[in-house]
Design a protein around this motif. Structure first.
Motif, PDB file in Angstrom:
ATOM      1  N   GLN A 286       0.932  -1.113   0.042  1.00 21.74           N
ATOM      2  CA  GLN A 286       0.163  -0.395  -0.172  1.00 21.74           C
ATOM      3  C   GLN A 286       0.319   1.050  -0.193  1.00 21.74           C
ATOM      4  N   PHE A 287       2.648   0.782   0.235  1.00 18.77           N
ATOM      5  CA  PHE A 287       3.235   1.912   0.004  1.00 18.77           C
ATOM      6  C   PHE A 287       3.060   2.907  -1.379  1.00 18.77           C
ATOM      7  N   LYS A 288       2.263   3.905  -2.116  1.00 16.98           N
ATOM      8  CA  LYS A 288       2.420   4.215  -3.074  1.00 16.98           C
ATOM      9  C   LYS A 288       3.283   4.981  -3.661  1.00 16.98           C
ATOM     10  N   SER A 289       4.363   5.548  -2.724  1.00 15.60           N
ATOM     11  CA  SER A 289       5.217   6.320  -3.672  1.00 15.60           C
ATOM     12  C   SER A 289       6.375   6.193  -4.809  1.00 15.60           C
ATOM     13  N   TRP A 290       6.668   7.344  -5.419  1.00 11.96           N
ATOM     14  CA  TRP A 290       8.024   6.218  -6.014  1.00 11.96           C
ATOM     15  C   TRP A 290       8.716   5.677  -5.936  1.00 11.96           C
ATOM     16  N   ASN A 291       9.537   6.319  -4.600  1.00  9.54           N
ATOM     17  CA  ASN A 291      10.595   5.720  -3.661  1.00  9.54           C
ATOM     18  C   ASN A 291      10.766   4.481  -2.813  1.00  9.54           C
TER      19      ASN A 291
END
Length: 405
Positions: A286-291
């Motif tokens: 669920q961690f959606k950021s690009w990094n």
């Protein structure tokens, strides 16, 4: 023609609506006193900034096609109220701002009216500013002045309530800053961040800081989301934050304690080299950021990842994740290989059509090319790779090899 004194009045009226701004300006120039007509733009603006300009001249220049001249009219103390109202609706934002400020500032004492905005800001740092001055300046179009009013200790409560609804986030946050304990108010963002991370911060302070919505407070909201004292209702609010860093700080709290302090590289290593639970993999997906892209790709590759999580990841359309899900279809001996090892096997071995079909759908061009170049590549695979560089040539070779004389 518009400047010629012999031009008939009916022609002048026609030229007044001319599409060319220079022609319009020439018609306007005829209405001016003789001593104004020969002035250039800079000279007109300089003269308009003087106090003794008559209202008729100001009304004439308010219709100028030159926004700088209209702004100078708006700033003149003699400009009639009806003209200012007209200029407050001007198409040019600088003219609008000058007119709005003129309306607000006219009620100021002369010593305040003569100050430019930077000088006003310096004077607002003084403790003894009267409340009536603060009330007037709260109407300024300059957000820095409104922010200074919101921070001033003499500002009346009704003005503070008005500024709390300001369109500018910096002004809103200045109002919020008043709610913080005295020892927090003068801290900059970095000092606030350090205090949240290293001291026992009260629920009250954390609740206030969670309401600072501008981008430069993103790290502070993320720190609030990570703080063990943050109330549950505030965490629910932060889970819907526009910034992915804040959302992920809330998600991070759901991880087991030994995962929470890991950075992205350490999380990635743990996913790739340890037996990770379904629960942890579900949260990390669920961690959606690009990094976090590599982490989501690693989750997609992990054998413990539940099917519903894989379906969710497949919808993201990111090439690394799509590739990771595709590679799960490979036999186990292929899954353990890195890309170079896969390429080497595709070049030197006769690979089964089942494996070649998987590689022909790869997001990586080198793997697709190697699949098409393999001796066992069928015409169907070559047809699928028709858009890739030399696939048509390989297709002809295949046809000649199998059906040629």
């Amino acid at each position: 023609m518009a400047l010629n004194p012999q031009t008939p009045s009916d022609v002048i009226e026609q030229l007044r609506d001319d599409d060319d701004s220079d022609v319009q300006e020439a018609v306007l120039n005829r209405q001016l006193p003789v001593d104004w007509r020969q002035l250039d733009e800079a000279e007109k603006i300089e003269k308009l900034q003087e106090e003794n300009v008559g209202p008729d001249i100001l009304k004439a220049f308010a219709k100028s096609s030159n926004w700088r001249i209209r702004a100078a009219v708006a700033s003149n103390e003699n400009t009639p109220e009806d003209v200012l109202k007209q200029l407050a609706k001007d198409d040019d934002s600088d003219v609008q701002e000058a007119a709005l400020n003129a309306v607000a500032y006219r009620e100021l004492p002369k010593e305040w009216r003569e100050l430019d905005d930077d000088e006003k800001l310096d004077k607002l740092k003084e403790d003894n500013v009267p409340t009536n001055i603060l009330e007037i300046l709260a109407q300024s179009s300059n957000w820095e002045i409104r922010k200074a009013i919101a921070l001033h200790e003499n500002t009346p409560e009704e003005v503070i309530q008005q500024l709390a609804k300001d369109d500018d986030s910096d002004v809103q946050e200045a109002v919020l800053n008043r709610q913080l304990p005295v020892d927090w108010r003068q801290l900059d963002e970095d000092e606030k961040l350090e205090k949240i991370n290293n001291q026992n911060v009260s629920e009250e302070v954390l609740t206030i800081l969670a309401q600072f919505k501008s981008w430069n407070y993103t790290q502070i909201r993320a720190a609030v989301a990570s703080n063990e004292n943050t109330p549950e209702d505030v965490l629910k609010q932060l889970a819907k934050d526009d910034a992915s860093d804040v959302q992920e700080a809330v998600l991070n709290r759901q991880l087991p304690v030994d995962w929470r302090q890991l950075d992205e590289d350490e999380k990635l290593e743990k996913i790739n080299n340890q037996n990770v639970s379904e629960e942890v993999l579900t949260i990390l997906a669920q961690f959606k950021s690009w990094n976090y892209t590599q982490i989501r790709a690693a989750v997609a590759s992990n054998e413990n990842t539940p099917e519903d999580v894989l379906k969710q990841l497949a919808k993201e359309g990111e090439s690394e994740i799509t590739e990771a899900i595709l590679q799960r279809q490979l036999p186990s001996d292929w899954q353990k290989l890195d890309e170079n090892q896969k390429l080497e096997r595709l070049k030197r071995e006769k690979v089964s059509e089942e494996v070649l079909v998987i590689f022909s759908n790869s997001t990586k061009p080198l793997l697709r090319k190697a699949a098409g170049s393999n001796k066992n590549a069928s015409l169907a695979i070559l047809a699928q790779l028709n858009d890739d560089g030399d696939s048509k040539q390989r297709a002809w070779k295949y046809i000649l090899r199998n059906w040629g004389n």
